[in-house]
Design a protein around this motif. Structure first.
Motif, short mmCIF file in Angstrom:
data_model
loop_
_atom_site.label_atom_id
_atom_site.label_comp_id
_atom_site.label_asym_id
_atom_site.label_seq_id
_atom_site.Cartn_x
_atom_site.Cartn_y
_atom_site.Cartn_z
N GLU A 157 0.71 -1.06 -0.04
CA GLU A 157 0.01 0.05 -0.01
C GLU A 157 0.98 1.15 -0.03
OE1 GLU A 157 -2.34 3.24 1.23
OE2 GLU A 157 -0.86 2.65 2.29
N GLU A 158 0.53 2.23 -0.87
CA GLU A 158 1.64 3.16 -1.30
C GLU A 158 1.88 4.10 0.14
OE1 GLU A 158 0.31 5.38 -4.32
OE2 GLU A 158 -1.23 6.54 -3.23
N THR A 159 1.16 4.45 0.95
CA THR A 159 1.57 5.20 1.98
C THR A 159 2.13 4.37 3.02
OG1 THR A 159 -0.82 4.93 3.09
CG2 THR A 159 -0.41 6.83 1.67
N ALA A 160 1.81 3.29 3.17
CA ALA A 160 2.43 2.30 4.09
C ALA A 160 3.82 2.06 3.65
CB ALA A 160 1.88 1.06 4.32
N LEU A 161 4.26 1.97 2.72
CA LEU A 161 5.53 1.98 1.82
C LEU A 161 6.46 3.20 2.22
CD1 LEU A 161 6.27 0.75 -1.82
CD2 LEU A 161 7.22 2.85 -0.99
N LEU A 162 5.74 4.18 1.89
CA LEU A 162 6.48 5.63 2.17
C LEU A 162 6.79 5.52 3.69
CD1 LEU A 162 4.33 8.08 0.34
CD2 LEU A 162 6.45 6.93 -0.39
N ASP A 163 5.88 5.05 4.64
CA ASP A 163 6.36 5.14 6.00
C ASP A 163 7.51 4.19 6.42
OD1 ASP A 163 4.60 6.98 7.08
OD2 ASP A 163 3.85 5.86 8.73
N PRO A 168 -6.81 12.92 2.92
CA PRO A 168 -5.38 13.78 2.44
C PRO A 168 -4.79 14.12 3.81
CG PRO A 168 -7.59 15.06 2.33
CD PRO A 168 -7.98 13.69 2.63
N PRO A 169 -3.58 14.38 3.51
CA PRO A 169 -2.74 14.91 2.13
C PRO A 169 -2.57 13.54 1.54
CG PRO A 169 -1.37 15.19 3.91
CD PRO A 169 -2.56 14.93 4.59
N PHE A 170 -2.50 13.59 0.14
CA PHE A 170 -2.09 12.61 -0.92
C PHE A 170 -0.49 12.82 -1.15
CE2 PHE A 170 -6.61 13.09 -1.58
CZ PHE A 170 -7.01 11.61 -1.30
N PRO A 171 0.05 11.42 -1.40
CA PRO A 171 1.36 11.27 -1.56
C PRO A 171 1.88 12.61 -2.57
CG PRO A 171 0.69 9.41 -1.60
CD PRO A 171 -0.57 10.29 -1.36
N VAL A 176 4.26 7.55 -6.81
CA VAL A 176 4.50 6.32 -6.58
C VAL A 176 3.58 5.33 -7.36
CG1 VAL A 176 3.96 4.53 -4.69
CG2 VAL A 176 4.26 6.53 -3.91
N ASN A 177 4.53 4.74 -8.33
CA ASN A 177 4.14 4.09 -9.43
C ASN A 177 4.67 2.56 -9.30
OD1 ASN A 177 4.54 6.43 -11.68
ND2 ASN A 177 2.69 5.65 -11.49
N ASN A 178 3.79 1.75 -9.94
CA ASN A 178 4.37 0.30 -10.23
C ASN A 178 5.23 0.18 -10.96
OD1 ASN A 178 3.53 -2.54 -11.81
ND2 ASN A 178 3.41 -2.88 -9.69
#
Length: 455
Positions: free
Chosen positions: A189-195, A208-211, A223-225
């Motif tokens: 999940e993109e935001t968990a990945l960022l954390d 929000p806020p979105f990445p 964040v892209n695949n």
């Protein structure tokens, strides 16, 4: 709809003509992963053309191509790039999600193993477009051979001047960091990945806020695949009209379909969006000899399952959505008539319960109780009221959890009860699995299959 076999009989054409090998065009060549092999197949020509454009024109070009994200949601890639604010005085980041973890999904890892430079070239193009000077690849840590190969490809790219300072004389500076995750499904999940990238426990963020506004280090982030970014160089090199000539109007282009399960020829099949499972099975040799399709997933275990009646559903975002499921990651898991649906769904649900990060109550508690009920039903200890209870718990998770993991856990429950409720009931009334060799004649000719299928 005419099947591929019928088209072959009518036109005398080879079934392979249905395929569109682009990313996988030279996977079978010796040392396909090297820079030398990649250059031999017009590698980094797309980057050359991209650098001749302005960043804004490049974003518009990718947007006009119709490329949609290949990570599951199908969000337009160019539009995602366009969301990055310009002139804000902050660093911009590109993060590539290579944390491929979903049961049945197996396209990004083979792509990185066989052709890592397609991703690296795509990263440089994307970073030029969004005005980023630092990119990250977040790779699932267990795939050590891929990690090593990716590190070597990055080293080659730096040495050849495709990464680093003043790339190809364009003035673009770019640093690329390869980060190995610790093996948590939630980090897909993109935001968990960022954390996780920031050194914290991987848990989804409130949006929000979105990445695009406040992502990695609170800066604008795309964040892209893996497959999304790796598809960009071919679009730049061969043109957006070439790309749009494949697939359907709203889902253009080529993509990787991962065929697995009880099939004669499992593997990666790169074809235009909109191909059907029937056509892919015609190409790959069908189900294993002597067996027929019972159920399948169009996009991995988190997408609602399909049955034999859906063989001719076009495998694009609109076609699969209209039929009641999601294209997801195009992980086509095929199960034959020897498979116990209850057991398969139980195993998937155990996975989601184990991988739940525990941040939100619906997912943390709901997946736990789904597992308890499913285990009882599978073991013949369930009651008829448990089926409504399953449905009710899944409904309390679906759309109410913090991220899409909860929705993914609920999907197999809803769809299996819709198509195979009778099989659930047989587990309850028969006090156990009807596919148990000791209780069923299904296994008379293939007793060893039970051990392999349901173990």
């Amino acid at each position: 709809m005419m099947t591929l076999a019928a088209e072959i009989d009518k036109n005398g054409t080879s079934p392979e003509k249905l395929l569109a090998p682009v990313l996988s065009a030279f996977w079978d060549e010796p040392e396909s992963w090297t820079l030398e092999t990649y250059r031999r197949h017009e590698g980094y020509e797309g980057l050359r053309k991209a650098l001749a454009m302005s960043p804004d024109d490049l974003i518009a070009y990718v947007k006009d191509s119709g490329l949609r994200g290949r990570g599951g949601a199908g969000f337009p890639t160019g539009m995602k790039w366009q969301f990055i604010p310009q002139g804000d005085g902050k660093p911009h980041y590109l993060v590539v999600n290579a944390d491929e973890s979903e049961p049945g999904t197996c396209k990004d890892i083979p792509l990185l193993f066989a052709n890592p430079h397609s991703l690296i070239e795509g990263i440089v193009i994307a970073c030029y477009a969004i005005r980023s000077s630092h990119a990250f690849i977040y790779l699932r840590g267990e795939v050590v051979p891929v990690l090593r190969r990716l590190h070597e490809a990055v080293r080659e790219a730096y040495e050849a001047g495709y990464l680093g300072t003043d790339i190809m004389g364009s003035g673009l500076d770019l640093e690329l960091t390869v980060h190995a995750g610790a093996g948590a499904y939630i980090c897909g999940e993109e935001t968990a990945l960022l954390d996780s990238l920031e050194g914290r426990r991987g848990q989804p963020r409130l949006r929000p806020p979105f990445p695009a506004v406040a992502g990695l280090y609170a800066c604008p982030t795309v964040v892209n695949n893996v497959e999304s970014i790796a598809s960009v160089p071919a679009i730049l090199n061969k043109g957006k009209d070439w790309f749009k000539s494949m697939g359907s109007e709203k889902s253009p282009g080529f993509t990787l379909y991962s065929l697995s399960g009880h099939v004669a020829g499992p593997g990666q099949y790169e074809a235009p969006l909109g191909v059907t499972l029937r056509q892919l099975l015609d190409i790959s040799g069908g189900m294993r000899p002597g067996h027929r399709l019972k159920f399948w997933t169009p996009g991995g275990s988190s997408t609602p399952m399909f049955t034999e009646e859906h063989l001719d559903v076009p495998l694009d975002y609109e076609g699969v959505g209209a039929a009641g499921s999601m294209l997801g990651t195009k992980a086509l898991q095929c199960f034959d008539e020897t498979t116990c649906v209850v057991r398969a769904v139980t195993r998937w649900t155990e996975f989601y319960a184990h991988e739940s990060c525990g941040k939100c109550t619906p997912c943390r508690e709901g997946t736990y109780w789904l597992v308890q009920l499913l285990r009882d039903i599978e073991a013949g200890k369930g009651q008829m009221s448990d089926l409504d209870k399953l449905n009710d718990i899944a409904d309390n998770i679906n759309g109410k959890s913090f991220c899409a993991l909860g929705d993914g856990a609920a999907s197999p429950i809803f769809s299996s009860l819709k198509y195979f409720r009778e099989e659930y009931e047989q587990h309850i009334t028969g006090k156990g699995c009807p596919f148990d060799p000791a209780k069923s004649t299904v296994w008379a000719d293939d007793k060893n299959a039970h051990r392999g299928v349901n173990a």
